[in-house]
Design a protein around this motif. Structure first.
Motif, PDB file in Angstrom:
ATOM      1  N   TRP A  25       0.465  -1.625  -0.323  1.00  0.00           N
ATOM      2  CA  TRP A  25       0.253   0.332   0.499  1.00  0.00           C
ATOM      3  C   TRP A  25       0.678   1.275   0.081  1.00  0.00           C
ATOM      4  CZ3 TRP A  25      -5.113  -0.473   3.295  1.00  0.00           C
ATOM      5  CH2 TRP A  25      -5.857  -1.099   3.101  1.00  0.00           C
ATOM      6  N   ALA A  29      -2.289   6.019   1.406  1.00  0.00           N
ATOM      7  CA  ALA A  29      -3.182   4.590   1.649  1.00  0.00           C
ATOM      8  C   ALA A  29      -3.399   4.885   3.156  1.00  0.00           C
ATOM      9  CB  ALA A  29      -3.242   3.839   0.703  1.00  0.00           C
ATOM     10  N   THR A  32      -4.201   7.256   5.180  1.00  0.00           N
ATOM     11  CA  THR A  32      -5.441   7.168   5.810  1.00  0.00           C
ATOM     12  C   THR A  32      -5.943   6.324   6.448  1.00  0.00           C
ATOM     13  OG1 THR A  32      -5.371   8.147   3.420  1.00  0.00           O
ATOM     14  CG2 THR A  32      -7.321   7.608   4.188  1.00  0.00           C
ATOM     15  N   GLN A  33      -5.693   5.087   6.724  1.00  0.00           N
ATOM     16  CA  GLN A  33      -6.685   4.295   7.451  1.00  0.00           C
ATOM     17  C   GLN A  33      -6.375   4.782   9.272  1.00  0.00           C
ATOM     18  OE1 GLN A  33      -7.966   2.414   5.437  1.00  0.00           O
ATOM     19  NE2 GLN A  33      -7.110   3.350   4.213  1.00  0.00           N
ATOM     20  N   HIS A  36      -9.133   7.448   9.144  1.00  0.00           N
ATOM     21  CA  HIS A  36      -9.899   7.143   9.211  1.00  0.00           C
ATOM     22  C   HIS A  36     -10.253   6.550  10.975  1.00  0.00           C
ATOM     23  CE1 HIS A  36     -11.141   7.184   5.223  1.00  0.00           C
ATOM     24  NE2 HIS A  36     -10.613   5.852   4.508  1.00  0.00           N
ATOM     25  N   TRP A  91     -10.729  -0.580  12.750  1.00  0.00           N
ATOM     26  CA  TRP A  91     -11.187   0.299  11.750  1.00  0.00           C
ATOM     27  C   TRP A  91     -10.869  -1.386  10.030  1.00  0.00           C
ATOM     28  CZ3 TRP A  91     -13.814   3.757   9.757  1.00  0.00           C
ATOM     29  CH2 TRP A  91     -14.001   3.867   8.409  1.00  0.00           C
ATOM     30  N   ILE A  92     -12.049  -1.303   9.251  1.00  0.00           N
ATOM     31  CA  ILE A  92     -11.802  -2.645   8.887  1.00  0.00           C
ATOM     32  C   ILE A  92     -11.778  -2.325   7.168  1.00  0.00           C
ATOM     33  CG2 ILE A  92     -13.302  -4.196   7.581  1.00  0.00           C
ATOM     34  CD1 ILE A  92     -12.536  -5.003  10.364  1.00  0.00           C
ATOM     35  N   GLU A  93     -11.170  -1.919   6.248  1.00  0.00           N
ATOM     36  CA  GLU A  93     -10.799  -1.890   5.395  1.00  0.00           C
ATOM     37  C   GLU A  93     -10.800  -2.728   4.823  1.00  0.00           C
ATOM     38  OE1 GLU A  93     -10.658   1.433   1.715  1.00  0.00           O
ATOM     39  OE2 GLU A  93     -10.825   1.658   4.338  1.00  0.00           O
ATOM     40  N   ASP A  94     -11.786  -2.770   2.990  1.00  0.00           N
ATOM     41  CA  ASP A  94     -11.045  -4.025   2.031  1.00  0.00           C
ATOM     42  C   ASP A  94     -11.856  -6.183   2.831  1.00  0.00           C
ATOM     43  OD1 ASP A  94     -11.606  -1.932   0.004  1.00  0.00           O
ATOM     44  OD2 ASP A  94      -8.764  -2.617   0.005  1.00  0.00           O
ATOM     45  N   VAL A  98      -7.717  -3.475   9.091  1.00  0.00           N
ATOM     46  CA  VAL A  98      -6.324  -2.578   8.898  1.00  0.00           C
ATOM     47  C   VAL A  98      -5.896  -1.238  10.476  1.00  0.00           C
ATOM     48  CG1 VAL A  98      -6.436  -2.639   6.984  1.00  0.00           C
ATOM     49  CG2 VAL A  98      -7.387  -0.428   7.956  1.00  0.00           C
ATOM     50  N   CYS A  99      -6.734  -1.141  11.132  1.00  0.00           N
ATOM     51  CA  CYS A  99      -6.394   0.100  12.338  1.00  0.00           C
ATOM     52  C   CYS A  99      -6.637  -0.461  13.235  1.00  0.00           C
ATOM     53  CB  CYS A  99      -6.271   1.327  11.676  1.00  0.00           C
ATOM     54  SG  CYS A  99      -5.470   2.680  12.668  1.00  0.00           S
TER      55      CYS A  99
END
Length: 120
Positions: A25, A29, A32-33, A36, A91-94, A98-99
């Protein structure tokens, strides 16, 4: 009754290092996580007294970004925080975590729950 200064509160962010190192990544990006997760945590806990104190002086907010090396590690951290009743947002991404961002806490209240994690 004494009031505690906003600067005594810390928002901890736990971010996966492998997003950049193994998954490729871009740095933006990854950043950004963290944004978020922090934004979501601040919104979820916006009426909490810790958050109110933390945001009472926006120029003095203190954040610490810690890192883990994998999805498995971030899941273990989330489980540990839940078991210790530490308020946080994963935080959930895709479709995968992720964080994590904790609501603002005095450092002393959460240091044991974050023991062993290193700066990102």
């Amino acid at each position: 009754m004494a009031t505690v200064a906003a600067t005594s509160y810390v928002m901890y962010v736990i971010l996966r290092r492998d997003l950049q190192t193994k998954l490729g990544w871009p740095l933006g990006a990854v950043c950004t996580q963290a944004a978020h997760a922090a934004s979501a945590s601040m919104w979820i806990f916006r009426n909490d007294p810790n958050t109110e104190a933390y945001t009472s002086n926006l120029d003095s907010m203190h954040k610490v970004t810690l890192g883990v090396d994998s999805e498995e590690e971030i899941k273990k951290v989330a489980d540990k925080l839940t078991a210790r009743n530490v308020d946080h947002k994963v935080w959930i991404e895709d479709g995968f975590p992720v964080c994590i961002a904790l609501k603002p806490y005095p450092k002393e209240e959460v240091k044991n729950a974050l023991k062993g994690l290193k700066l990102f």
